[in-house]
Design a protein around this motif. Structure first.
Motif, PDB file in Angstrom:
ATOM      1  N   THR A 103     -11.670  -3.757  -8.350  1.00 30.92           N
ATOM      2  CA  THR A 103     -12.523  -4.609  -9.166  1.00 30.92           C
ATOM      3  C   THR A 103     -11.819  -5.942  -9.387  1.00 30.92           C
ATOM      4  OG1 THR A 103     -13.440  -2.674 -10.254  1.00 30.92           O
ATOM      5  CG2 THR A 103     -13.775  -4.770 -11.353  1.00 30.92           C
ATOM      6  N   LEU A 104     -12.525  -7.029  -9.163  1.00 32.87           N
ATOM      7  CA  LEU A 104     -11.910  -8.353  -9.233  1.00 32.87           C
ATOM      8  C   LEU A 104     -11.609  -8.793 -10.667  1.00 32.87           C
ATOM      9  CD1 LEU A 104     -13.920 -10.026  -6.358  1.00 32.87           C
ATOM     10  CD2 LEU A 104     -11.598  -9.086  -6.300  1.00 32.87           C
ATOM     11  N   GLU A 105     -12.346  -8.283 -11.651  1.00 29.03           N
ATOM     12  CA  GLU A 105     -12.008  -8.558 -13.048  1.00 29.03           C
ATOM     13  C   GLU A 105     -10.789  -7.726 -13.429  1.00 29.03           C
ATOM     14  OE1 GLU A 105     -15.222  -7.969 -15.759  1.00 29.03           O
ATOM     15  OE2 GLU A 105     -16.605  -9.201 -14.580  1.00 29.03           O
ATOM     16  N   ASP A 106      -9.891  -8.318 -14.236  1.00 28.45           N
ATOM     17  CA  ASP A 106      -8.639  -7.639 -14.579  1.00 28.45           C
ATOM     18  C   ASP A 106      -8.831  -6.307 -15.285  1.00 28.45           C
ATOM     19  OD1 ASP A 106      -6.959  -9.443 -13.378  1.00 28.45           O
ATOM     20  OD2 ASP A 106      -6.748 -10.686 -15.164  1.00 28.45           O
ATOM     21  N   ALA A 107      -9.886  -6.149 -16.053  1.00 34.56           N
ATOM     22  CA  ALA A 107     -10.081  -4.913 -16.818  1.00 34.56           C
ATOM     23  C   ALA A 107     -10.820  -3.838 -16.015  1.00 34.56           C
ATOM     24  CB  ALA A 107     -10.845  -5.214 -18.095  1.00 34.56           C
ATOM     25  N   GLY A 108     -11.119  -4.096 -14.759  1.00 35.48           N
ATOM     26  CA  GLY A 108     -11.928  -3.174 -13.978  1.00 35.48           C
ATOM     27  C   GLY A 108     -11.150  -2.027 -13.363  1.00 35.48           C
ATOM     28  N   LYS A 109     -11.888  -1.184 -12.645  1.00 33.85           N
ATOM     29  CA  LYS A 109     -11.303  -0.022 -11.986  1.00 33.85           C
ATOM     30  C   LYS A 109     -10.696  -0.430 -10.653  1.00 33.85           C
ATOM     31  CE  LYS A 109     -14.568   3.205 -13.985  1.00 33.85           C
ATOM     32  NZ  LYS A 109     -15.649   4.144 -13.732  1.00 33.85           N
ATOM     33  N   ARG A 110      -9.537   0.155 -10.351  1.00 36.93           N
ATOM     34  CA  ARG A 110      -8.852  -0.095  -9.093  1.00 36.93           C
ATOM     35  C   ARG A 110      -8.242   1.214  -8.639  1.00 36.93           C
ATOM     36  NH1 ARG A 110      -6.004  -5.819 -10.908  1.00 36.93           N
ATOM     37  NH2 ARG A 110      -7.954  -7.006 -10.882  1.00 36.93           N
ATOM     38  N   ALA A 111      -8.605   1.645  -7.426  1.00 37.13           N
ATOM     39  CA  ALA A 111      -8.124   2.947  -6.953  1.00 37.13           C
ATOM     40  C   ALA A 111      -8.101   2.992  -5.430  1.00 37.13           C
ATOM     41  CB  ALA A 111      -9.013   4.063  -7.487  1.00 37.13           C
ATOM     42  N   VAL A 112      -7.316   3.937  -4.931  1.00 38.10           N
ATOM     43  CA  VAL A 112      -7.264   4.246  -3.511  1.00 38.10           C
ATOM     44  C   VAL A 112      -7.817   5.655  -3.350  1.00 38.10           C
ATOM     45  CG1 VAL A 112      -5.763   4.666  -1.522  1.00 38.10           C
ATOM     46  CG2 VAL A 112      -5.259   2.791  -3.082  1.00 38.10           C
ATOM     47  N   GLY A 113      -8.769   5.815  -2.445  1.00 40.59           N
ATOM     48  CA  GLY A 113      -9.353   7.120  -2.183  1.00 40.59           C
ATOM     49  C   GLY A 113      -9.009   7.609  -0.792  1.00 40.59           C
ATOM     50  N   PHE A 114      -8.776   8.900  -0.685  1.00 41.72           N
ATOM     51  CA  PHE A 114      -8.514   9.547   0.603  1.00 41.72           C
ATOM     52  C   PHE A 114      -9.622  10.544   0.869  1.00 41.72           C
ATOM     53  CE2 PHE A 114      -4.338   8.930  -1.477  1.00 41.72           C
ATOM     54  CZ  PHE A 114      -3.767   8.027  -0.594  1.00 41.72           C
ATOM     55  N   LYS A 115     -10.158  10.553   2.081  1.00 41.66           N
ATOM     56  CA  LYS A 115     -11.132  11.564   2.469  1.00 41.66           C
ATOM     57  C   LYS A 115     -10.704  12.145   3.807  1.00 41.66           C
ATOM     58  CE  LYS A 115     -14.979   9.810  -0.188  1.00 41.66           C
ATOM     59  NZ  LYS A 115     -16.282   9.172  -0.170  1.00 41.66           N
ATOM     60  N   LEU A 116     -10.729  13.472   3.869  1.00 41.68           N
ATOM     61  CA  LEU A 116     -10.341  14.187   5.084  1.00 41.68           C
ATOM     62  C   LEU A 116     -11.589  14.713   5.777  1.00 41.68           C
ATOM     63  CD1 LEU A 116      -7.443  16.347   3.581  1.00 41.68           C
ATOM     64  CD2 LEU A 116      -7.304  14.049   4.547  1.00 41.68           C
ATOM     65  N   SER A 117     -11.709  14.428   7.062  1.00 44.38           N
ATOM     66  CA  SER A 117     -12.837  14.918   7.845  1.00 44.38           C
ATOM     67  C   SER A 117     -12.765  16.430   7.984  1.00 44.38           C
ATOM     68  CB  SER A 117     -12.825  14.301   9.249  1.00 44.38           C
ATOM     69  OG  SER A 117     -13.054  12.926   9.184  1.00 44.38           O
TER      70      SER A 117
END
Length: 153
Positions: A103-117
């Protein structure tokens, strides 16, 4: 060359070298359907060799946040912005998909997601993560995990 992912007729275009190409194509189509339905965004990918900025951004976040290096080569990637959120996806030959939601706003959500086929083993570098299961008509069983981004990228 870029490819607009079709989620009605799933294709393995660009993913043929993956041992789980059909499942990875389903996973990619699942993401395309989500972005079309939620944001009316056409999910378009490029070969990783042409999308180096997206691959480098994801790789840098993995390294600086968790000291992670993905062993599998990237096949395709995309980067775009929707609703004030910078998104990046990298699809790997092993069947792994990594996405960054920033999220570009400082208070927003920021995460890395992993998905396995469906059909792939958990990569050694991700063995410390717990994966939840989710059913998908396009991708079969998807196993997913994530972590929250703490730093600014």
């Amino acid at each position: 060359m870029s490819y607009a992912v079709n989620f009605v007729e799933v294709s393995t275009v660009g993913l043929e070298s993956s041992p789980v190409a059909d499942a990875l194509a389903g996973l990619r189509a699942n993401e395309a359907r989500y972005f079309k339905n939620k944001y009316d965004h056409v999910f378009t990918v490029e070969p990783a060799s042409e999308a180096t900025a997206a691959v480098d951004w994801v790789t840098g976040i993995l390294r600086s946040e968790r000291d992670l290096v993905i062993a599998s080569p990237p096949l395709e990637a995309t980067e775009f912005e929707v609703d004030g959120i910078r998104m990046a996806y990298v699809f790997y030959e092993s069947g792994l998909s990594i996405n960054v939601m920033y999220t570009l706003e400082d208070a927003g959500k920021r995460a890395v997601g992993f998905k396995l086929s469906d059909g792939m083993e958990v990569p050694e570098e991700l063995s410390s993560f717990k994966f939840a299961r989710q059913k998908s008509k396009l991708a079969g069983t998807i196993r997913g995990s994530y972590f929250v981004i703490k730093q600014t990228h």
